[in-house]
Design a protein around this motif. Structure first.
Motif, PDB file in Angstrom:
ATOM      1  N   ASN A 172       0.801  -1.219   0.000  1.00 44.00           N
ATOM      2  CA  ASN A 172       0.000   0.000   0.000  1.00 44.00           C
ATOM      3  C   ASN A 172       0.835   1.270   0.000  1.00 44.00           C
ATOM      4  O   ASN A 172       0.508   2.241  -0.689  1.00 44.00           O
ATOM      5  N   GLU A 173       1.911   1.280   0.773  1.00 51.38           N
ATOM      6  CA  GLU A 173       2.716   2.493   0.874  1.00 51.38           C
ATOM      7  C   GLU A 173       3.411   2.808  -0.456  1.00 51.38           C
ATOM      8  O   GLU A 173       3.482   3.958  -0.876  1.00 51.38           O
ATOM      9  N   LYS A 174       3.922   1.794  -1.115  1.00 52.05           N
ATOM     10  CA  LYS A 174       4.552   2.026  -2.419  1.00 52.05           C
ATOM     11  C   LYS A 174       3.511   2.407  -3.466  1.00 52.05           C
ATOM     12  O   LYS A 174       3.771   3.190  -4.372  1.00 52.05           O
ATOM     13  N   PHE A 175       2.308   1.818  -3.332  1.00 51.78           N
ATOM     14  CA  PHE A 175       1.221   2.185  -4.228  1.00 51.78           C
ATOM     15  C   PHE A 175       0.890   3.666  -4.078  1.00 51.78           C
ATOM     16  O   PHE A 175       0.688   4.381  -5.061  1.00 51.78           O
ATOM     17  N   LEU A 176       0.867   4.141  -2.835  1.00 53.40           N
ATOM     18  CA  LEU A 176       0.531   5.545  -2.573  1.00 53.40           C
ATOM     19  C   LEU A 176       1.581   6.494  -3.146  1.00 53.40           C
ATOM     20  O   LEU A 176       1.289   7.655  -3.401  1.00 53.40           O
ATOM     21  N   GLU A 177       2.802   5.989  -3.353  1.00 59.33           N
ATOM     22  CA  GLU A 177       3.845   6.836  -3.934  1.00 59.33           C
ATOM     23  C   GLU A 177       3.531   7.207  -5.380  1.00 59.33           C
ATOM     24  O   GLU A 177       4.080   8.169  -5.911  1.00 59.33           O
ATOM     25  N   THR A 178       2.654   6.454  -6.026  1.00 58.81           N
ATOM     26  CA  THR A 178       2.280   6.762  -7.411  1.00 58.81           C
ATOM     27  C   THR A 178       1.160   7.800  -7.472  1.00 58.81           C
ATOM     28  O   THR A 178       0.870   8.333  -8.543  1.00 58.81           O
ATOM     29  N   ILE A 179       0.538   8.080  -6.329  1.00 59.76           N
ATOM     30  CA  ILE A 179      -0.615   8.980  -6.281  1.00 59.76           C
ATOM     31  C   ILE A 179      -0.159  10.430  -6.180  1.00 59.76           C
ATOM     32  O   ILE A 179       0.834  10.745  -5.525  1.00 59.76           O
ATOM     33  N   ASP A 233      -3.844  14.041  -3.502  1.00 61.47           N
ATOM     34  CA  ASP A 233      -4.889  13.022  -3.392  1.00 61.47           C
ATOM     35  C   ASP A 233      -4.507  11.862  -2.487  1.00 61.47           C
ATOM     36  O   ASP A 233      -5.317  10.956  -2.278  1.00 61.47           O
ATOM     37  N   VAL A 234      -3.310  11.870  -1.964  1.00 65.55           N
ATOM     38  CA  VAL A 234      -2.826  10.739  -1.161  1.00 65.55           C
ATOM     39  C   VAL A 234      -3.725  10.476   0.043  1.00 65.55           C
ATOM     40  O   VAL A 234      -4.119   9.334   0.305  1.00 65.55           O
ATOM     41  N   ASN A 235      -4.079  11.523   0.783  1.00 66.07           N
ATOM     42  CA  ASN A 235      -4.908  11.337   1.977  1.00 66.07           C
ATOM     43  C   ASN A 235      -6.276  10.771   1.627  1.00 66.07           C
ATOM     44  O   ASN A 235      -6.815   9.923   2.346  1.00 66.07           O
ATOM     45  N   LEU A 236      -6.846  11.263   0.526  1.00 65.78           N
ATOM     46  CA  LEU A 236      -8.152  10.750   0.090  1.00 65.78           C
ATOM     47  C   LEU A 236      -8.052   9.280  -0.281  1.00 65.78           C
ATOM     48  O   LEU A 236      -8.882   8.459   0.145  1.00 65.78           O
ATOM     49  N   VAL A 237      -7.043   8.928  -1.066  1.00 66.41           N
ATOM     50  CA  VAL A 237      -6.890   7.533  -1.490  1.00 66.41           C
ATOM     51  C   VAL A 237      -6.664   6.630  -0.290  1.00 66.41           C
ATOM     52  O   VAL A 237      -7.220   5.532  -0.199  1.00 66.41           O
ATOM     53  N   ARG A 238      -5.862   7.085   0.662  1.00 72.12           N
ATOM     54  CA  ARG A 238      -5.609   6.293   1.871  1.00 72.12           C
ATOM     55  C   ARG A 238      -6.923   6.071   2.637  1.00 72.12           C
ATOM     56  O   ARG A 238      -7.211   4.955   3.091  1.00 72.12           O
ATOM     57  N   LYS A 239      -7.711   7.139   2.756  1.00 72.10           N
ATOM     58  CA  LYS A 239      -8.995   7.049   3.455  1.00 72.10           C
ATOM     59  C   LYS A 239      -9.925   6.064   2.758  1.00 72.10           C
ATOM     60  O   LYS A 239     -10.582   5.240   3.402  1.00 72.10           O
ATOM     61  N   VAL A 240      -9.976   6.141   1.433  1.00 71.42           N
ATOM     62  CA  VAL A 240     -10.840   5.252   0.655  1.00 71.42           C
ATOM     63  C   VAL A 240     -10.396   3.802   0.803  1.00 71.42           C
ATOM     64  O   VAL A 240     -11.219   2.897   0.990  1.00 71.42           O
ATOM     65  N   MET A 241      -9.091   3.571   0.720  1.00 73.48           N
ATOM     66  CA  MET A 241      -8.569   2.211   0.849  1.00 73.48           C
ATOM     67  C   MET A 241      -8.920   1.615   2.204  1.00 73.48           C
ATOM     68  O   MET A 241      -9.327   0.450   2.295  1.00 73.48           O
ATOM     69  N   GLU A 242      -8.779   2.403   3.269  1.00 74.35           N
ATOM     70  CA  GLU A 242      -9.068   1.912   4.609  1.00 74.35           C
ATOM     71  C   GLU A 242     -10.553   1.602   4.782  1.00 74.35           C
ATOM     72  O   GLU A 242     -10.924   0.572   5.348  1.00 74.35           O
ATOM     73  N   ASN A 268     -18.469   6.147  -0.994  1.00 74.01           N
ATOM     74  CA  ASN A 268     -19.246   6.692  -2.117  1.00 74.01           C
ATOM     75  C   ASN A 268     -19.755   5.579  -3.025  1.00 74.01           C
ATOM     76  O   ASN A 268     -19.721   5.704  -4.255  1.00 74.01           O
ATOM     77  N   LYS A 269     -20.233   4.493  -2.405  1.00 77.10           N
ATOM     78  CA  LYS A 269     -20.757   3.330  -3.151  1.00 77.10           C
ATOM     79  C   LYS A 269     -19.711   2.750  -4.108  1.00 77.10           C
ATOM     80  O   LYS A 269     -20.037   2.165  -5.138  1.00 77.10           O
ATOM     81  N   GLY A 270     -18.436   2.954  -3.774  1.00 75.87           N
ATOM     82  CA  GLY A 270     -17.364   2.334  -4.555  1.00 75.87           C
ATOM     83  C   GLY A 270     -16.774   3.194  -5.651  1.00 75.87           C
ATOM     84  O   GLY A 270     -15.842   2.770  -6.341  1.00 75.87           O
ATOM     85  N   LEU A 271     -17.283   4.413  -5.821  1.00 74.05           N
ATOM     86  CA  LEU A 271     -16.823   5.255  -6.931  1.00 74.05           C
ATOM     87  C   LEU A 271     -16.084   6.485  -6.410  1.00 74.05           C
ATOM     88  O   LEU A 271     -16.582   7.193  -5.535  1.00 74.05           O
ATOM     89  N   PHE A 272     -14.874   6.731  -6.945  1.00 72.94           N
ATOM     90  CA  PHE A 272     -14.178   7.982  -6.623  1.00 72.94           C
ATOM     91  C   PHE A 272     -13.112   8.275  -7.670  1.00 72.94           C
ATOM     92  O   PHE A 272     -12.733   7.407  -8.463  1.00 72.94           O
ATOM     93  N   ARG A 273     -12.657   9.513  -7.672  1.00 72.12           N
ATOM     94  CA  ARG A 273     -11.680   9.970  -8.662  1.00 72.12           C
ATOM     95  C   ARG A 273     -10.419  10.462  -7.969  1.00 72.12           C
ATOM     96  O   ARG A 273     -10.488  11.067  -6.896  1.00 72.12           O
ATOM     97  N   PHE A 274      -9.271  10.208  -8.600  1.00 70.03           N
ATOM     98  CA  PHE A 274      -8.001  10.670  -8.047  1.00 70.03           C
ATOM     99  C   PHE A 274      -6.980  10.772  -9.170  1.00 70.03           C
ATOM    100  O   PHE A 274      -7.232  10.353 -10.305  1.00 70.03           O
ATOM    101  N   ARG A 275      -5.825  11.348  -8.836  1.00 76.11           N
ATOM    102  CA  ARG A 275      -4.768  11.539  -9.826  1.00 76.11           C
ATOM    103  C   ARG A 275      -3.554  10.685  -9.482  1.00 76.11           C
ATOM    104  O   ARG A 275      -3.243  10.491  -8.309  1.00 76.11           O
ATOM    105  N   ILE A 276      -2.897  10.203 -10.542  1.00 80.89           N
ATOM    106  CA  ILE A 276      -1.604   9.552 -10.368  1.00 80.89           C
ATOM    107  C   ILE A 276      -0.584  10.309 -11.219  1.00 80.89           C
ATOM    108  O   ILE A 276      -0.948  11.098 -12.092  1.00 80.89           O
ATOM    109  N   ILE A 277       0.692  10.063 -10.931  1.00 79.27           N
ATOM    110  CA  ILE A 277       1.776  10.619 -11.736  1.00 79.27           C
ATOM    111  C   ILE A 277       2.413   9.463 -12.494  1.00 79.27           C
ATOM    112  O   ILE A 277       2.936   8.536 -11.882  1.00 79.27           O
ATOM    113  N   ASN A 278       2.369   9.508 -13.828  1.00 73.89           N
ATOM    114  CA  ASN A 278       2.921   8.387 -14.593  1.00 73.89           C
ATOM    115  C   ASN A 278       4.439   8.507 -14.721  1.00 73.89           C
ATOM    116  O   ASN A 278       5.056   9.446 -14.206  1.00 73.89           O
TER     117      ASN A 278
END
Length: 201
Positions: free
Chosen positions: A38-45, A49-58, A71-81
Motif C-alpha cells: 500500500n505504501e509504495k502504491f501511494l507513492e504513485t498517487i 490526493d494521497v490522503n483521500l486515497v488512503r482514506k478510501v482504501m481503509e 461513495n458506493k465504490g466510486l471515486f476519482r483521483f490523480r496519479i503521476i505516470n
C-alpha cells in the motif's frame, strides 16, 4: 479495462495488462509474493490526493458489502505516470464473496481528457462571467419553462436592489424572486417568451 482483484488479506488474485500499462509502475508495489504494498502504491498517487486515497482504501478494506464502500465504490483521483504527467482516474470498487472469502474488484477509467475539458470550460465560463459583469446593462439568463435564473450579472442586482437578498438565498432563484411585471406589460413578456420557445426570434 484496467482491473485489479485482491482478497481481504491484500493478496492479489489477478490484474489485467491494461492495469499495468495505466499505472506504469505496477511492479514497484506488487511484492514477490503477490501482495499489494500500500505504501509504495501511494507513492504513485498525486500528493494532493494521497490522503483521500488512503482514506478510501481503509474504508473499503473494512466494508463488508457494496453499500458500505466509500461513495458506493466510486471515486476519482490523480496519479503521476513515469513521464511525470498527471493522469486522472475514476475508480470503481465492487465486493463479492466466494466460499465466504471476500474479494474486491477494482476497475479504473482514464478520465484525464474529461477533467481537462471540464477545467477549460470552467475557466471559459469565468471569463464570460467577468465580461457580463463588466457590462453596464442588467443581464440575466433564464430557463424559459421554469423561469429559473441561471445567471444574473452584478448590474441587474443593483438595478433591482436585490444583492443582499440573493447573497443570502442558497436555493434556486426564479423570476418572481426578483421582479414583478406590471399587468399592462405581461402580454409583451408572454409573447416574447412564446417566440423564443418556438424559435421565432
Amino acid at each position: 479495462t484496467p482491473i485489479l482483484i485482491f482478497d481481504d488479506n491484500d493478496n492479489i488474485v489477478a490484474f489485467s495488462k491494461a492495469y499495468e500499462i495505466v499505472f506504469n509502475r505496477c511492479q514497484s508495489y506488487i511484492t514477490d509474493n503477490e501482495k499489494l504494498d500500500n505504501e509504495k502504491f501511494l507513492e504513485t498517487i498525486h500528493k494532493k490526493d494521497v490522503n483521500l486515497v488512503r482514506k478510501v482504501m481503509e474504508k473499503n478494506q473494512e466494508a463488508t458489502s457494496n453499500e458500505e464502500l466509500y461513495n458506493k465504490g466510486l471515486f476519482r483521483f490523480r496519479i503521476i505516470n513515469k513521464d511525470k504527467e498527471i493522469v486522472w482516474l475514476e475508480s470503481k470498487t465492487n465486493i463479492y464473496y466466494e466460499s465466504d472469502v471476500k474479494y474486491e474488484i477494482l476497475s479504473y477509467r482514464d478520465i484525464t481528457k474529461y477533467m481537462n475539458d471540464k477545467k477549460h470550460l470552467e475557466k471559459t465560463q469565468e471569463i464570460y462571467r467577468g465580461l457580463l459583469n463588466s457590462i453596464p446593462e442588467g443581464i440575466y439568463l433564464e430557463e424559459i419553462e421554469s423561469e429559473q435564473y441561471t445567471f444574473i450579472n452584478e448590474k441587474l442586482k443593483d438595478i433591482f436592489n436585490v444583492r443582499d437578498k440573493l447573497e443570502n438565498k442558497r436555493s434556486k432563484i426564479y423570476r418572481k424572486d426578483i421582479m414583478k411585471i406590471d399587468s399592462d406589460y405581461k402580454h409583451i413578456l408572454y409573447n416574447g417568451t412564446e417566440k423564443i420557445k418556438n424559435d421565432k426570434i
